[in-house]
Motif scaffolding. Sequence first.
Motif, short mmCIF file in Angstrom:
data_model
loop_
_atom_site.label_atom_id
_atom_site.label_comp_id
_atom_site.label_asym_id
_atom_site.label_seq_id
_atom_site.Cartn_x
_atom_site.Cartn_y
_atom_site.Cartn_z
N GLN A 178 34.31 9.10 33.21
CA GLN A 178 35.18 9.61 32.15
C GLN A 178 36.56 9.96 32.70
N LEU A 179 36.62 10.65 33.83
CA LEU A 179 37.92 11.02 34.41
C LEU A 179 38.73 9.80 34.83
N ALA A 180 38.08 8.84 35.48
CA ALA A 180 38.79 7.63 35.90
C ALA A 180 39.27 6.85 34.68
N GLY A 181 38.44 6.77 33.64
CA GLY A 181 38.82 6.05 32.42
C GLY A 181 39.98 6.71 31.69
N LEU A 182 39.96 8.04 31.60
CA LEU A 182 41.05 8.74 30.93
C LEU A 182 42.36 8.62 31.71
N ALA A 183 42.28 8.66 33.03
CA ALA A 183 43.49 8.49 33.84
C ALA A 183 44.13 7.14 33.56
N LEU A 184 43.32 6.11 33.44
CA LEU A 184 43.84 4.78 33.15
C LEU A 184 44.36 4.71 31.71
N GLN A 185 43.61 5.28 30.77
CA GLN A 185 44.02 5.29 29.37
C GLN A 185 45.36 6.00 29.18
N TYR A 186 45.54 7.14 29.83
CA TYR A 186 46.77 7.91 29.72
C TYR A 186 47.85 7.45 30.70
N ARG A 187 47.49 6.47 31.54
CA ARG A 187 48.40 5.91 32.54
C ARG A 187 48.91 7.00 33.50
N VAL A 188 47.96 7.81 33.98
CA VAL A 188 48.26 8.89 34.91
C VAL A 188 47.66 8.53 36.27
N GLY A 231 39.30 4.84 39.46
CA GLY A 231 40.37 5.77 39.80
C GLY A 231 41.34 5.13 40.77
N LEU A 232 42.56 5.60 40.82
CA LEU A 232 43.58 5.00 41.68
C LEU A 232 43.30 5.22 43.16
N THR A 250 33.26 15.66 59.30
CA THR A 250 34.30 15.19 60.22
C THR A 250 34.78 13.80 59.85
N LYS A 251 34.05 13.12 58.99
CA LYS A 251 34.46 11.78 58.58
C LYS A 251 35.10 11.87 57.20
N VAL A 252 36.32 11.39 57.13
CA VAL A 252 37.08 11.42 55.87
C VAL A 252 37.29 9.98 55.42
N GLU A 253 37.18 9.76 54.12
CA GLU A 253 37.39 8.43 53.55
C GLU A 253 38.65 8.42 52.69
N HIS A 254 39.40 7.33 52.80
CA HIS A 254 40.59 7.14 51.98
C HIS A 254 40.45 5.76 51.34
N VAL A 255 40.29 5.75 50.02
CA VAL A 255 40.05 4.51 49.28
C VAL A 255 41.15 4.35 48.24
N ILE A 256 41.70 3.14 48.15
CA ILE A 256 42.72 2.84 47.15
C ILE A 256 42.22 1.69 46.28
N ASN A 257 42.29 1.88 44.97
CA ASN A 257 41.89 0.84 44.03
C ASN A 257 43.14 0.07 43.61
N LEU A 258 43.30 -1.11 44.19
CA LEU A 258 44.50 -1.92 43.91
C LEU A 258 44.51 -2.49 42.50
N LYS A 259 43.33 -2.69 41.91
CA LYS A 259 43.27 -3.15 40.51
C LYS A 259 43.86 -2.07 39.60
N THR A 260 43.53 -0.84 39.87
CA THR A 260 44.05 0.27 39.07
C THR A 260 45.55 0.43 39.30
N ALA A 261 45.97 0.31 40.55
CA ALA A 261 47.41 0.40 40.85
C ALA A 261 48.17 -0.65 40.05
N LYS A 262 47.64 -1.87 40.02
CA LYS A 262 48.30 -2.95 39.26
C LYS A 262 48.32 -2.62 37.77
N ALA A 263 47.21 -2.12 37.24
CA ALA A 263 47.14 -1.77 35.81
C ALA A 263 48.12 -0.66 35.46
N LEU A 264 48.39 0.24 36.42
CA LEU A 264 49.35 1.33 36.20
C LEU A 264 50.78 0.91 36.49
#
Length: 175
Positions: free
Chosen positions: A83-93, A107-108, A144-158
């Motif tokens: 829901q949060l990822a969908g709303l962020a895309l819907q509101y273009r945030v 999510g982005l 101690t392990k941190v993950e950094h993930v970027i969704n390029l499909k979402t970046a393009k949509a935004l």
Amino acid sequence: ELLHELFPRARSFGLLVNPTNRGVADDLVKAVKLTDGARGLQVHLLYASAAHDFNAVFDQTSQRQASGLIISSDAFFTSQVKQLAGLALQYRVPAVYPFSEFAGAGGLMAYGASNTEGYRQVGVYTGRILKGEKVAELPVQQATKVEHVINLKTAKALGTTVPPALLARANELIE
């Protein structure tokens, strides 16, 4: 920091916290007050404790002309990944989330402790307890392990271009 790197000219961001999770919410509010002006940024605290609050949060983010939204680490928010990822895309945030599952759900960007590593640590502790070690004598551990993930499909949509330096630091790119 990640949103500011993505939008270096931005001066306003939102931070979503759950007011019913007092410990986390209070700590975040204090941290925001301490660092709010450090880079000339304004951070708007936004609150949600139920799914029906989310539309208002995204409306407020848009009304305040915030360049992005930071979703704090909270069990309730984690249960509402889609829901949060969908709303962020819907509101273009553009939004940054605390766990990689958010980026996987559309999510982005996500940055936070590895859930997989956390579950592994729980298994190790459980094994030690089952072998007879006393819980009170086990050391406190922190991820101690941190993950950094970027969704390029979402970046393009935004309509967002992710800087090469940010791409290079990501553990995972979703294309």
